[in-house]
Design an enzyme around this catalytic site. Structure first.
Site, PDB file in Angstrom:
ATOM      1  N   GLU A  47       0.721  -1.222   0.125  1.00  0.00           N
ATOM      2  CA  GLU A  47      -0.029  -0.046  -0.019  1.00  0.00           C
ATOM      3  C   GLU A  47       0.830   1.253  -0.167  1.00  0.00           C
ATOM      4  OE1 GLU A  47      -3.577   0.419   1.018  1.00  0.00           O
ATOM      5  OE2 GLU A  47      -3.891  -1.541  -0.125  1.00  0.00           O
ATOM      6  N   ASP A  99      10.286   5.699  -2.118  1.00  0.00           N
ATOM      7  CA  ASP A  99       9.193   6.510  -2.860  1.00  0.00           C
ATOM      8  C   ASP A  99       9.907   7.663  -3.454  1.00  0.00           C
ATOM      9  OD1 ASP A  99       6.364   6.172  -3.515  1.00  0.00           O
ATOM     10  OD2 ASP A  99       6.367   8.111  -2.361  1.00  0.00           O
ATOM     11  N   LYS A 110      23.497   9.846 -14.887  1.00  0.00           N
ATOM     12  CA  LYS A 110      22.424  10.542 -14.191  1.00  0.00           C
ATOM     13  C   LYS A 110      22.196  10.332 -12.583  1.00  0.00           C
ATOM     14  CE  LYS A 110      17.286   9.191 -13.618  1.00  0.00           C
ATOM     15  NZ  LYS A 110      16.183   8.459 -14.335  1.00  0.00           N
TER      16      LYS A 110
HETATM   17  P1  ITT Z   1       7.589   0.803  -6.133  1.00  0.00           P
HETATM   18  O1  ITT Z   1       6.406   1.546  -5.567  1.00  0.00           O
HETATM   19  O2  ITT Z   1       7.185  -0.635  -6.452  1.00  0.00           O
HETATM   20  O3  ITT Z   1       8.808   0.960  -5.660  1.00  0.00           O
HETATM   21  P2  ITT Z   1       7.363   2.436  -8.540  1.00  0.00           P
HETATM   22  O4  ITT Z   1       8.087   2.514 -10.002  1.00  0.00           O
HETATM   23  O5  ITT Z   1       5.930   2.766  -8.411  1.00  0.00           O
HETATM   24  O6  ITT Z   1       7.947   1.207  -7.832  1.00  0.00           O
HETATM   25  P3  ITT Z   1       7.361   4.997  -7.262  1.00  0.00           P
HETATM   26  O7  ITT Z   1       6.055   4.656  -6.453  1.00  0.00           O
HETATM   27  O8  ITT Z   1       8.188   5.606  -6.229  1.00  0.00           O
HETATM   28  O9  ITT Z   1       8.052   3.800  -7.876  1.00  0.00           O
HETATM   29  O10 ITT Z   1       6.847   6.199  -8.266  1.00  0.00           O
HETATM   30  C1  ITT Z   1       7.899   6.821  -8.851  1.00  0.00           C
HETATM   31  C2  ITT Z   1       7.274   7.534 -10.256  1.00  0.00           C
HETATM   32  O11 ITT Z   1       8.003   8.993 -10.277  1.00  0.00           O
HETATM   33  C3  ITT Z   1       7.798   6.797 -11.527  1.00  0.00           C
HETATM   34  O12 ITT Z   1       6.562   6.102 -11.857  1.00  0.00           O
HETATM   35  C4  ITT Z   1       8.155   8.174 -12.290  1.00  0.00           C
HETATM   36  O13 ITT Z   1       6.843   8.368 -12.943  1.00  0.00           O
HETATM   37  C5  ITT Z   1       8.424   9.090 -11.477  1.00  0.00           C
HETATM   38  N1  ITT Z   1      10.091   8.953 -11.283  1.00  0.00           N
HETATM   39  C6  ITT Z   1      10.699   8.836 -10.235  1.00  0.00           C
HETATM   40  N2  ITT Z   1      12.003   8.662 -10.295  1.00  0.00           N
HETATM   41  C7  ITT Z   1      12.146   9.152 -11.589  1.00  0.00           C
HETATM   42  C8  ITT Z   1      13.152   9.216 -12.263  1.00  0.00           C
HETATM   43  O14 ITT Z   1      14.454   8.789 -11.925  1.00  0.00           O
HETATM   44  N3  ITT Z   1      13.104   9.411 -13.497  1.00  0.00           N
HETATM   45  C9  ITT Z   1      11.700   9.707 -14.320  1.00  0.00           C
HETATM   46  N4  ITT Z   1      10.749   9.575 -13.403  1.00  0.00           N
HETATM   47  C10 ITT Z   1      10.751   8.910 -12.228  1.00  0.00           C
END
Ligand code: ITT
Length: 197
Positions: free
Chosen positions: A44, A72, A175
């Site tokens: 969640e 996150d 990056k």
């Molecule tokens: P978990 O929750 O399972 O860890 P997730 O991919 O859903 O994996 P997040 O909830 O942390 O990860 O969501 C991060 C979002 O923010 C991701 O889907 C991108 O849209 C954006 N984001 C985060 N870091 C980024 C990056 O380095 N480059 C581009 N977009 C990024």
């Protein structure tokens, strides 16, 4: 050997964390995934901040007796009052392409294009004795059109001034030297190495 469990379904995050530990830590740490420990349930994300969400995710393995780790992340756009923030992954209800389209649409005609990527990482212990969070941020600008096809998420729109390029136009190693996740991971590894040694 110390086992930690990264609470994510994102394979890239697992690969990245393993690489960071190998390069930056002297500790004998093994990073396990949720699959490795046989956890197939939901995770969640119901917090109001990046830190609350990271803690909620890391608490899943911690409740099963493991040292839990999670991150996150998201993008906070100045002209949108910090949105989409913790809702970055779910901004449009669609995929990365749809998220980028919506961001461009919301910023149409807007000259203030400042934005920051944020990454919070949490470490949660089964007895909560040494829990901590760290945060990394990285400032840039949202372009009016996509540039580059590397990276993921909002990278084709995220212009990083010191590179003179978007994050989708540089490789991951470059990056991560400056990115929110790179900054957070480096301070996370410093802190967990201290806590566990
Ligand atoms: P978990 O929750 O399972 O860890 P997730 O991919 O859903 O994996 P997040 O909830 O942390 O990860 O969501 C991060 C979002 O923010 C991701 O889907 C991108 O849209 C954006 N984001 C985060 N870091 C980024 C990056 O380095 N480059 C581009 N977009 C990024």
């Amino acid at each position: 050997m110390i086992k930690v469990v990264l609470a994510t379904r994102n394979k890239n995050k697992i690969h990245e964390l393993r690489t960071f530990f190998r390069e930056l830590s002297d500790l004998d740490i093994t990073v396990l995934s949720l699959d490795d420990i046989g956890y197939y349930g939901e995770i969640e994300e119901c917090g109001n901040t990046f830190e609350e969400n990271a803690i909620a995710k890391a608490s899943v393995p911690a409740r099963l007796g493991y040292i839990g780790i999670a991150d996150d992340s998201g993008i906070c756009v100045d002209a949108l009052g910090g949105a989409p923030g913790i809702y970055s992954a779910r901004f449009s209800g669609g995929d990365d392409e749809a998220n980028n389209d919506l961001l461009l649409q919301k910023l149409e005609g807007e000259s203030e294009r400042g934005a920051k990527y944020v990454c919070a990482m949490a470490c949660v212990f089964p007895d909560h004795s040494k829990d901590f969070t760290v945060r990394g941020e990285c400032y840039g600008k949202i372009l009016t059109e996509r540039h580059g096809d590397g990276g993921f998420g909002y990278d084709p729109l995220f212009y990083y001034e010191p590179f003179g390029k978007t994050f989708a136009e540089v490789d991951l190693a470059k990056k991560n030297k400056v990115s929110h996740r790179g900054v957070a991971m480096r301070s996370f590894i410093k802190k967990i190495s201290k806590v566990l040694s």
